[in-house]
Design an enzyme around this catalytic site. Structure first.
Site, PDB file in Angstrom:
ATOM      1  CG  ASP A 230       3.099   2.879   5.878  1.00  0.00           C
ATOM      2  OD1 ASP A 230       4.164   3.474   6.115  1.00  0.00           O
ATOM      3  OD2 ASP A 230       2.029   3.466   5.655  1.00  0.00           O
ATOM      4  N   GLY A 256       8.743  -1.564   4.828  1.00  0.00           N
ATOM      5  CA  GLY A 256       9.827  -1.151   3.954  1.00  0.00           C
ATOM      6  C   GLY A 256       9.735   0.319   3.598  1.00  0.00           C
ATOM      7  CG  ASP A 257      12.327   4.087   2.152  1.00  0.00           C
ATOM      8  OD1 ASP A 257      11.510   4.649   1.393  1.00  0.00           O
ATOM      9  OD2 ASP A 257      13.325   4.670   2.611  1.00  0.00           O
ATOM     10  CG  PHE A 258       7.258   4.827  -0.768  1.00  0.00           C
ATOM     11  CD1 PHE A 258       8.192   5.833  -0.681  1.00  0.00           C
ATOM     12  CD2 PHE A 258       5.965   5.112  -0.338  1.00  0.00           C
ATOM     13  CE1 PHE A 258       7.877   7.088  -0.204  1.00  0.00           C
ATOM     14  CE2 PHE A 258       5.627   6.370   0.148  1.00  0.00           C
ATOM     15  CZ  PHE A 258       6.587   7.360   0.217  1.00  0.00           C
ATOM     16  CG  HIS A 276      -0.531  15.028  -2.141  1.00  0.00           C
ATOM     17  ND1 HIS A 276      -1.674  15.596  -1.598  1.00  0.00           N
ATOM     18  CD2 HIS A 276      -0.093  14.139  -1.209  1.00  0.00           C
ATOM     19  CE1 HIS A 276      -1.902  15.068  -0.417  1.00  0.00           C
ATOM     20  NE2 HIS A 276      -0.960  14.181  -0.166  1.00  0.00           N
TER      21      HIS A 276
END
Length: 367
Positions: A230, A256-258, A276
């Site tokens: 995250d 990090g950044d997904f 969602h």
């Protein structure tokens, strides 16, 4: 978060929950048949008032103030700093909709519904605090924009994305995070009990936030190690929760950044209520990044509320509207829609596990 020993929340079976909702829907349907339709429309229109009253009750911590017994409105007002007459009138209205009770002597007390608003309750006040907040209500006031354009009303109102708003308003973001954590707490026992985790060695919780779900899974399965992925600010809070559950030594933390990349090294990846939030294009980016991190036959586990046409469960359609109006053109999806996204990202959907409550876990494997 309490420092005391962890007690798993009650976990009614899915059949019990759906049966109760079906019965409730049937009773309401009968009542609608004998209620003048004009009155039904008026009641629907006034529903915004319910939201705001419960929001204020949660924000003022009224249920906590009443924990030790009933109080009259002047005393409640003294403890909360509210206007006595205004508070009494709001409490009177809340009693009428089944939130709080009123004694014969005029004092107000908790009932089974209002007790959910206590700070130490399973549900807690964060969910109504978030939904009734002015910045959230302003977005819903522009629903027409979303319906006409398909674009986020929140971004139109605030000039930034939902997540960008929280970067500028961290206090509001903390309330939202707490609300989502409380919801995850409801699902954790059912997810952790699934047999799939017996076959997994290392689980990565993607955008796992507070660590609530990962902590519950690791506590249930001592052989497992975990990875929480995250943003850096969220990982610090998660460390405390994992320490509380005595599983910190079995978990690593990766920031990090997904949308850019997801760390390799696990044989199962978990996405709970992540897809969602996003439209199909961005959801595909997340799924493809998961696939790049995985070896063939590694598992991807997705927890979502699936869209169905069952009249017993309209909440999923309300949440779908929330995703469309407030988030970045997100949506609740059907099983068929999720299967299509998984296939395009390089996964085969293998098993669908209905969870206690109303969420569903979809188990896929990497091709």
């Amino acid at each position: 978060m309490s420092d005391g020993p962890y007690t798993p929340p009650p976990n009614p079976g899915r059949f019990v929950v759906q049966s109760m909702l079906a019965l409730r829907a049937a009773v309401l349907k009968v009542l609608d048949l004998i209620t003048p339709p004009e009155l039904t429309v008026v009641e629907h229109t006034l529903a915004v008032m319910r939201t705001q009253m419960v929001h204020v009750a949660a924000k003022l911590k009224l249920a906590d103030h009443l924990e030790n017994g009933p109080l009259d409105a002047p005393e409640l007002a003294r403890r909360t700093g509210a206007h006595p007459d205004a508070l009494e009138r709001m409490m009177r209205a809340l009693v009428q909709i089944g939130v709080f009770r009123r004694e014969r002597d005029g004092r107000f007390g908790n009932n089974r519904v209002s007790r959910v608003l206590r700070a130490n309750a399973l549900g807690g006040p964060a969910f109504p605090e978030y939904f009734g907040a002015s910045y959230h209500a302003h977005a819903w006031a522009e629903l027409e924009h979303t319906v006409m354009t398909g674009k986020s009303a929140f971004e139109r109102v605030h000039g930034t994305s939902f997540w960008g708003y929280f970067e500028k308003h961290p206090d509001q973001g903390a309330t939202f995070d707490e609300a989502m954590s409380r919801i995850t707490e409801l699902d954790t026992p059912g997810v952790a009990a699934l047999p799939v985790f017996r076959e997994v060695k290392k689980l990565c919780d993607v955008a796992g936030g507070s660590g609530m779900l990962l902590a519950g899974i690791l506590a249930k399965h001592p052989h497992l190690s975990g990875m929480l992925f995250d943003q850096p600010a969220r990982l610090e809070d998660a460390r405390a929760r994992l320490r509380q559950r005595n599983v910190l030594s079995r978990c690593e933390f990766v920031s990090g950044d997904f949308f850019e990349a997801i760390p390799a090294g696990a044989d199962a990846y978990l996405l709970k209520d992540i897809l969602h939030d996003w439209d199909d294009a961005r959801s595909l980016t997340i799924l493809k990044n998961c696939r790049r991190a995985m070896n063939p036959n590694h598992r991807l586990l997705i927890v979502e509320l699936l869209v169905t046409d069952q009249p017993a469960y309209p909440m999923v359609h309300f949440l779908d509207m929330e995703m469309m109006t407030v988030l970045s053109e997100g949506r609740q999806r059907t099983e068929v829609q999720l299967r299509g996204l998984l296939d395009e990202a390089g996964f085969d959907l293998r098993t669908v596990h209905p969870l206690p409550g109303l969420s569903t876990l979809l188990e896929a494997t990497a091709r």
